[in-house]
Design a protein around this motif. Structure first.
Motif, mmCIF file in Angstrom:
data_model
loop_
_atom_site.group_PDB
_atom_site.id
_atom_site.type_symbol
_atom_site.label_atom_id
_atom_site.label_comp_id
_atom_site.label_asym_id
_atom_site.label_seq_id
_atom_site.Cartn_x
_atom_site.Cartn_y
_atom_site.Cartn_z
ATOM 1 N N ASN A 123 0.762 -1.156 0.058
ATOM 2 C CA ASN A 123 0.055 0.122 -0.159
ATOM 3 C C ASN A 123 0.937 1.387 -0.194
ATOM 4 O OD1 ASN A 123 -2.946 -0.613 0.222
ATOM 5 N ND2 ASN A 123 -1.975 -2.151 1.462
ATOM 6 N N GLY A 124 2.126 1.021 -0.167
ATOM 7 C CA GLY A 124 2.860 2.284 -0.267
ATOM 8 C C GLY A 124 3.430 2.969 1.044
ATOM 9 N N GLY A 125 3.278 1.872 2.057
ATOM 10 C CA GLY A 125 3.924 2.674 3.339
ATOM 11 C C GLY A 125 2.915 3.207 4.227
ATOM 12 N N ILE A 126 3.057 3.471 5.483
ATOM 13 C CA ILE A 126 2.192 4.261 6.533
ATOM 14 C C ILE A 126 2.080 5.614 6.202
ATOM 15 C CG2 ILE A 126 1.486 4.427 8.976
ATOM 16 C CD1 ILE A 126 2.764 1.649 9.117
ATOM 17 N N ASP A 127 0.963 6.100 5.837
ATOM 18 C CA ASP A 127 0.908 7.598 5.823
ATOM 19 C C ASP A 127 1.113 8.321 7.209
ATOM 20 O OD1 ASP A 127 0.712 8.175 2.834
ATOM 21 O OD2 ASP A 127 -0.904 7.168 3.188
ATOM 22 N N LEU A 128 0.215 7.940 8.128
ATOM 23 C CA LEU A 128 0.190 8.266 9.223
ATOM 24 C C LEU A 128 0.229 7.279 10.451
ATOM 25 C CD1 LEU A 128 -0.036 11.191 11.004
ATOM 26 C CD2 LEU A 128 -2.350 10.722 11.153
ATOM 27 N N MET A 129 1.059 7.424 11.490
ATOM 28 C CA MET A 129 1.219 6.394 12.210
ATOM 29 C C MET A 129 1.082 7.111 13.776
ATOM 30 S SD MET A 129 4.173 3.682 12.957
ATOM 31 C CE MET A 129 4.295 2.455 14.197
ATOM 32 N N LEU A 130 -0.074 6.686 14.515
ATOM 33 C CA LEU A 130 -0.323 7.329 15.784
ATOM 34 C C LEU A 130 0.226 6.218 16.989
ATOM 35 C CD1 LEU A 130 -2.224 9.437 14.702
ATOM 36 C CD2 LEU A 130 -3.686 8.876 16.942
ATOM 37 N N LEU A 183 9.899 -0.918 14.988
ATOM 38 C CA LEU A 183 10.412 0.548 14.903
ATOM 39 C C LEU A 183 10.872 0.861 13.658
ATOM 40 C CD1 LEU A 183 11.928 0.796 18.504
ATOM 41 C CD2 LEU A 183 9.482 1.409 17.781
ATOM 42 N N LYS A 184 11.150 -0.016 12.801
ATOM 43 C CA LYS A 184 11.686 0.286 11.632
ATOM 44 C C LYS A 184 10.567 0.857 10.603
ATOM 45 C CE LYS A 184 14.672 -1.161 7.867
ATOM 46 N NZ LYS A 184 15.528 -2.099 7.240
ATOM 47 N N HIS A 185 9.058 0.330 10.868
ATOM 48 C CA HIS A 185 7.939 0.912 10.287
ATOM 49 C C HIS A 185 7.670 2.245 10.843
ATOM 50 C CE1 HIS A 185 6.402 -2.870 8.575
ATOM 51 N NE2 HIS A 185 6.443 -3.553 9.728
ATOM 52 N N LEU A 186 7.986 2.313 12.049
ATOM 53 C CA LEU A 186 7.773 3.801 12.500
ATOM 54 C C LEU A 186 8.736 4.701 11.754
ATOM 55 C CD1 LEU A 186 7.374 5.157 15.995
ATOM 56 C CD2 LEU A 186 9.310 6.065 14.843
ATOM 57 N N LEU A 187 9.919 4.551 11.742
ATOM 58 C CA LEU A 187 11.072 5.140 10.950
ATOM 59 C C LEU A 187 10.546 5.320 9.668
ATOM 60 C CD1 LEU A 187 14.601 3.952 12.269
ATOM 61 C CD2 LEU A 187 13.167 6.290 12.784
ATOM 62 N N GLU A 188 10.031 4.462 9.067
ATOM 63 C CA GLU A 188 9.672 4.652 7.750
ATOM 64 C C GLU A 188 8.245 5.310 7.326
ATOM 65 O OE1 GLU A 188 10.275 0.803 5.947
ATOM 66 O OE2 GLU A 188 12.618 0.935 6.121
ATOM 67 N N SER A 189 7.536 5.469 8.313
ATOM 68 C CA SER A 189 6.310 6.199 8.155
ATOM 69 C C SER A 189 6.383 7.519 7.718
ATOM 70 C CB SER A 189 5.498 6.087 9.505
ATOM 71 O OG SER A 189 5.022 4.685 9.839
ATOM 72 N N LYS A 190 5.302 7.956 6.886
ATOM 73 C CA LYS A 190 5.572 9.490 6.459
ATOM 74 C C LYS A 190 5.492 10.634 7.665
ATOM 75 C CE LYS A 190 4.302 7.418 2.022
ATOM 76 N NZ LYS A 190 3.271 6.589 1.706
ATOM 77 N N LYS A 191 4.589 10.120 8.438
ATOM 78 C CA LYS A 191 4.247 11.009 9.539
ATOM 79 C C LYS A 191 4.285 10.218 10.881
ATOM 80 C CE LYS A 191 2.037 15.409 10.858
ATOM 81 N NZ LYS A 191 1.563 16.599 10.353
ATOM 82 N N VAL A 192 4.589 10.651 11.986
ATOM 83 C CA VAL A 192 4.348 9.966 13.163
ATOM 84 C C VAL A 192 3.883 10.913 14.370
ATOM 85 C CG1 VAL A 192 5.258 8.379 15.059
ATOM 86 C CG2 VAL A 192 6.318 8.469 12.797
ATOM 87 N N LEU A 193 2.705 10.659 15.074
ATOM 88 C CA LEU A 193 2.393 11.407 16.238
ATOM 89 C C LEU A 193 2.701 10.620 17.378
ATOM 90 C CD1 LEU A 193 -1.075 12.732 15.074
ATOM 91 C CD2 LEU A 193 1.320 13.753 14.460
#
Ligand code: GLP
Length: 241
Positions: A123-130, A183-193
């Motif tokens: 799906n092209g990666g996570i746009d927003l990760m809370l 945490l690699k998913h977090l680092l690669e997410s386009k934005k993280v809150l």
């Protein structure tokens, strides 16, 4: 990383919900990753209100559940799946085929992890990760000591996590492992809150934001992300210098 200190939990949750609404308005097929737990509860409730008031359509979005307790069925009120169903899916129309939660009852948990990673990549990666932060500084079930270089994985749970985790369950529940995005998913997410509220989170927030960036305190990784916002209330900020 940007830090925003809000007056209280309500103000913080309003802004977190606004961030999601504004993303979905601009990108209707956004990939969203949400946590469960006490921290995001009001964000989810406000999200539902705002989405209804502003007619925001989630049916093209992809939903990724951050983590789950291994061995806990989705109809157990302490499971993350139960939270997502009650606070999100019951109220907002996500397409069933776009909802991706870990099946913590699977006999092949490694396959669950691989499937989740594939969904995210396809799906092209996570746009927003809370994310929230645990009392020991974990994110999802990325417990102290975990590598910053992992995608989805199975995690033995820390004593703090199994003790604090009892708050989600009606009766004492044996918890020993989690299945979680890495945490690699977090680092690669386009934005993280990263959200935290209340006095009880003040000490861990101080360490995460002002101590060393280290896997001994997983939440400190947020400072390595160039498009992250740490959103905390005044109570969680009291120990910051
Ligand atoms: C839990 C979950 C995390 C959550 C964190 C904080 O154990 N694994 O995903 O963000 O701990 O929980 P809470 O928001 O209830 O304080």
């Amino acid at each position: 990383m940007q830090l925003i200190i809000f007056k209280d939990y309500n103000a913080l949750s309003q802004q977190a919900a606004n961030e999601i609404i504004s993303l979905v308005k601009h990108k209707p097929d956004a990939v969203l990753c949400l946590p469960s737990g006490s921290t995001p509860l009001l964000t989810c409730q406000l999200l539902v209100q705002k989405a209804k008031a502003e007619n925001v359509d989630f049916s093209s979005c992809t939903f990724i559940g951050l983590d789950e307790w291994v061995g806990i069925p989705p109809d157990n009120e302490g499971s993350c799946a139960f939270f997502f169903r009650n606070e999100v899916f019951k109220h907002l129309h996500f397409s069933a085929s776009h909802i991706h939660l870990f099946n913590a009852l699977s006999e092949n948990l490694a396959q669950e992890c691989a499937a989740m990673d594939s969904v995210i990549f396809e799906n092209g990666g996570i746009d927003l990760m809370l994310v929230g932060v645990g009392m020991n500084g974990h994110i999802g079930f990325n417990e102290p000591g975990i590598s910053f270089d992992l995608y989805s994985h199975i995690a033995p749970l820390d004593e703090t996590t199994t003790a604090v985790g009892q708050k989600y369950f009606k009766e004492a529940t044996e918890l020993s492992q989690g299945i979680t995005l890495g945490l690699k998913h977090l680092l690669e997410s386009k934005k993280v809150l990263l959200l935290a509220n209340g006095n009880k989170k003040a000490a861990i927030i101080q360490k995460a934001l002002e101590g060393e960036i280290t896997n001994a305190l997983p939440a400190s990784i947020i400072r390595q992300h160039s498009n992250s916002i740490v959103m905390i209330d005044e109570e969680a900020a009291v120990m910051l210098t």
